[in-house]
Design an enzyme around this catalytic site. Structure first.
Site, PDB file in Angstrom:
ATOM      1  CB  SER A 109      -2.656  12.616 -15.204  1.00  0.00           C
ATOM      2  OG  SER A 109      -3.901  12.744 -15.851  1.00  0.00           O
ATOM      3  CE  LYS A 145      -2.300  10.733 -11.158  1.00  0.00           C
ATOM      4  NZ  LYS A 145      -1.297   9.643 -11.082  1.00  0.00           N
ATOM      5  CE1 TYR A 162      -6.107  10.543 -10.909  1.00  0.00           C
ATOM      6  CE2 TYR A 162      -6.453  12.088 -12.716  1.00  0.00           C
ATOM      7  CZ  TYR A 162      -5.901  10.906 -12.228  1.00  0.00           C
ATOM      8  OH  TYR A 162      -5.146  10.106 -13.056  1.00  0.00           O
ATOM      9  CG  ASP A 172      -1.888   1.154   1.219  1.00  0.00           C
ATOM     10  OD1 ASP A 172      -1.597   2.191   0.584  1.00  0.00           O
ATOM     11  OD2 ASP A 172      -2.951   1.024   1.856  1.00  0.00           O
TER      12      ASP A 172
END
Ligand SMILES: NC(=O)c1ccc[n+]([C@@H]2O[C@H](COP(=O)([O-])OP(=O)(O)OC[C@H]3O[C@@H](n4cnc5c(N)ncnc54)[C@H](O)[C@@H]3O)[C@@H](O)[C@H]2O)c1
Length: 265
Positions: free
Chosen positions: A147, A164, A160, A63
């Protein structure tokens, strides 16, 4: 012999869409792959598939939010293959939330995996690379999966995107911090890739009544790529191979867009 023959390469999120494509391809190039993901069983399955195909791989459960587990992952890779040459910090999660609905819990969930996970990976990899340098084997490569969302803010993916953007920032900071030791840090930026992650994003659009049809969000985003199609995981293999090999030795702190032409920077 390829430029990756016998390189020890650790990949997190390695059983997901992009990670598995990279793991299979670099193993076929001759690299020894540590397939790291949340599930030991799934990691072992992919490692077994690579071994059956004649490659070298081990499966490791990790993890990426847990420093001790990240440390153990790198130690297992070094134990199995003698050292670590490359770490791909590729694990990630996405979540679709209209801007005003993002909760503190959502923020922490997404940024813990996508940003904290990358920080821990980079920190522990540098410790490994420094130990190896003391033993006469300097250098090391860190490759982070960013991304298009690291370059543009998209509603309803603000948290999100923030996670990134953080990946790019940490990549640049690490490049400056460790360049003199021959340790490089770069990232690549996929666009819209057909993986389980996009199933989650697309469902999130429908759940929030932002779209009505399955794959509508996916198709709408993908249609903005000037090359005229969505990406498949294999579209990211070339950049991964380049960043992992000596061909990219004089490059650090960079983010390479591999998105079919969605974001021009
Ligand atoms: N699919 C896309 O369109 C796209 C676009 C740009 C960037 N990305 C990035 O690419 C990377 C890979 O995504 P993908 O599309 O292959 O998605 P995916 O969902 O297929 O794979 C992600 C993998 O990460 C693993 N993972 C999640 N949380 C983890 C944790 N805490 N610790 C360890 N592993 C964990 C998952 O188990 C999964 O195997 C991610 O960082 C993602 O943000 C994807």
């Amino acid at each position: 012999m390829s430029k990756l023959t016998d390189k020890s390469i650790v990949i997190t999120g390695a059983t997901g869409g992009i990670g598995a494509a990279i793991a299979r391809a670099l193993a076929a190039d001759g690299a020894a792959i540590t397939v790291a993901d949340l599930s030991q069983a799934t990691a072992d399955t992919l490692a077994g598939e690579i071994a059956t195909a004649g490659g070298k791989a081990i499966g490791v459960a990790v993890d990426v939010r847990e420093r001790a587990q990240v440390r153990a992952m790198l130690d297992k890779a070094a134990e199995a293959f003698g050292r670590v040459d490359v770490l791909f910090n590729n694990a990630g999660i996405a979540q679709t939330r209209p801007f005003l609905d993002i909760t503190e819990e959502d923020w922490r969930l997404v940024t813990d995996v996508n940003a904290l996970g990358v920080l821990l990976g980079m920190q522990e990899a540098v410790k490994t690379f420094r130990q190896q340098a003391e033993a006469g084997h300097p250098g090391g490569k860190i490759i982070n999966t960013a991304s298009i969302a690291a370059k543009q803010g998209y509603e309803p993916l603000a948290h999100y995107c923030a996670s990134k953007f953080a990946v790019v920032a940490m990549t640049q900071a690490a490049a400056r911090a460790f360049g003199k030791e021959g340790i490089t840090a770069n990232c690549f930026c996929p666009g819209v890739v057909a993986t389980p992650m996009w199933d989650v994003i697309d469902k999130g659009f429908r759940d929030n009544k932002l779209t009505t049809k399955e794959n509508e969000a996916f198709d709408t985003f993908a249609a903005t790529a000037v090359l005229g199609r969505a990406s498949q995981p294999d579209d990211l293999v070339g950049v991964a191979r380049y960043l992992a090999s000596s061909d990219s030795d004089f490059m650090t702190g960079q983010s390479l867009m591999v998105d079919g032409g969605m974001v021009f920077i």
